[in-house]
Design a protein around this motif. Structure first.
Motif, PDB file in Angstrom:
ATOM      1  N   ILE A  17      10.039  -2.789   8.126  1.00  0.00           N
ATOM      2  CA  ILE A  17       9.946  -1.486   8.802  1.00  0.00           C
ATOM      3  C   ILE A  17      10.394  -0.379   7.861  1.00  0.00           C
ATOM      4  O   ILE A  17       9.784   0.690   7.791  1.00  0.00           O
ATOM      5  CB  ILE A  17      10.758  -1.499  10.116  1.00  0.00           C
ATOM      6  N   TRP A  18      11.455  -0.633   7.093  1.00  0.00           N
ATOM      7  CA  TRP A  18      11.932   0.348   6.106  1.00  0.00           C
ATOM      8  C   TRP A  18      10.864   0.604   5.041  1.00  0.00           C
ATOM      9  O   TRP A  18      10.665   1.736   4.617  1.00  0.00           O
ATOM     10  CB  TRP A  18      13.230  -0.162   5.464  1.00  0.00           C
TER      11      TRP A  18
ATOM     12  N   TYR B 259       9.262   8.031   6.983  1.00  0.00           N
ATOM     13  CA  TYR B 259      10.489   8.815   6.829  1.00  0.00           C
ATOM     14  C   TYR B 259      11.358   8.298   5.691  1.00  0.00           C
ATOM     15  O   TYR B 259      11.944   9.079   4.945  1.00  0.00           O
ATOM     16  CB  TYR B 259      11.278   8.817   8.141  1.00  0.00           C
ATOM     17  N   THR B 260      11.444   6.981   5.561  1.00  0.00           N
ATOM     18  CA  THR B 260      12.294   6.423   4.506  1.00  0.00           C
ATOM     19  C   THR B 260      11.541   6.244   3.197  1.00  0.00           C
ATOM     20  O   THR B 260      12.148   6.247   2.133  1.00  0.00           O
ATOM     21  CB  THR B 260      12.847   5.055   4.936  1.00  0.00           C
ATOM     22  N   ARG B 261      10.231   6.061   3.280  1.00  0.00           N
ATOM     23  CA  ARG B 261       9.383   5.836   2.101  1.00  0.00           C
ATOM     24  C   ARG B 261       9.966   4.753   1.190  1.00  0.00           C
ATOM     25  O   ARG B 261      10.054   4.900  -0.025  1.00  0.00           O
ATOM     26  CB  ARG B 261       9.191   7.125   1.321  1.00  0.00           C
TER      27      ARG B 261
ATOM     28  N   TYR C 295       2.698   0.596  -0.806  1.00  0.00           N
ATOM     29  CA  TYR C 295       3.224  -0.294   0.228  1.00  0.00           C
ATOM     30  C   TYR C 295       2.661  -1.696   0.063  1.00  0.00           C
ATOM     31  O   TYR C 295       3.408  -2.682   0.094  1.00  0.00           O
ATOM     32  CB  TYR C 295       2.900   0.236   1.630  1.00  0.00           C
TER      33      TYR C 295
ATOM     34  N   SER D 151       7.951   2.708   6.880  1.00  0.00           N
ATOM     35  CA  SER D 151       8.285   3.973   7.529  1.00  0.00           C
ATOM     36  C   SER D 151       7.970   5.184   6.637  1.00  0.00           C
ATOM     37  O   SER D 151       8.360   5.232   5.475  1.00  0.00           O
ATOM     38  CB  SER D 151       9.772   3.987   7.882  1.00  0.00           C
TER      39      SER D 151
END
Length: 127
Positions: free
Chosen positions: A39-40, A45-47, A6, A43
């Motif tokens: 945010i994407w 969930y989206t990785r 990230y 997140s």
């Protein structure tokens, strides 16, 4: 590892954002799209950061690994040489300042002693 991916992708995003802000910040919903992208990326969930890292960043770094290692070695050598050069320059400046300060204080001390009369000098108790 996920956070490292990230931060690498986010830092690349921040570098490109510096230039894109100047060029396309007038675009409608530009800042909202930018926030949604961050945010994407973040997140779980989206990785998004992991996806971009594995798809683009890692292959690029792998292809240029030898070049990067060469640049790191050169930077280390130049950094050491620069540090030695500035260290020598700093020590020379400090030595010059110390000599100048000592010379000025000697002159001030001699001037102070000259202002005393011989009677004043005899009245100072000697140890």
């Amino acid at each position: 590892v996920r956070r490292m991916m990230y931060w690498i992708v986010f830092s690349l995003f921040m570098v490109t954002e510096t230039f894109t802000d100047l060029l396309i910040s007038w675009f409608p919903f530009y800042y909202e799209v930018k926030m949604a992208f961050v945010i994407w990326l973040l997140s779980p969930y989206t990785r998004g950061a992991s996806l971009l890292y594995r798809k683009f960043v890692h292959p690029t770094l792998s292809r240029r690994e030898k070049e990067i290692d060469t640049y790191i070695v050169q930077a280390r050598e130049r950094g050491y040489e620069t540090m030695v050069r500035f260290g020598k320059r700093g020590l020379n400046m400090a030595a010059t300042a110390a000599v100048q300060a000592a010379a000025k204080s000697q002159g001030a001390l001699a001037g102070r002693l000259r202002s005393f009369s011989m009677q004043d000098l005899r009245s100072i108790p000697s140890e």
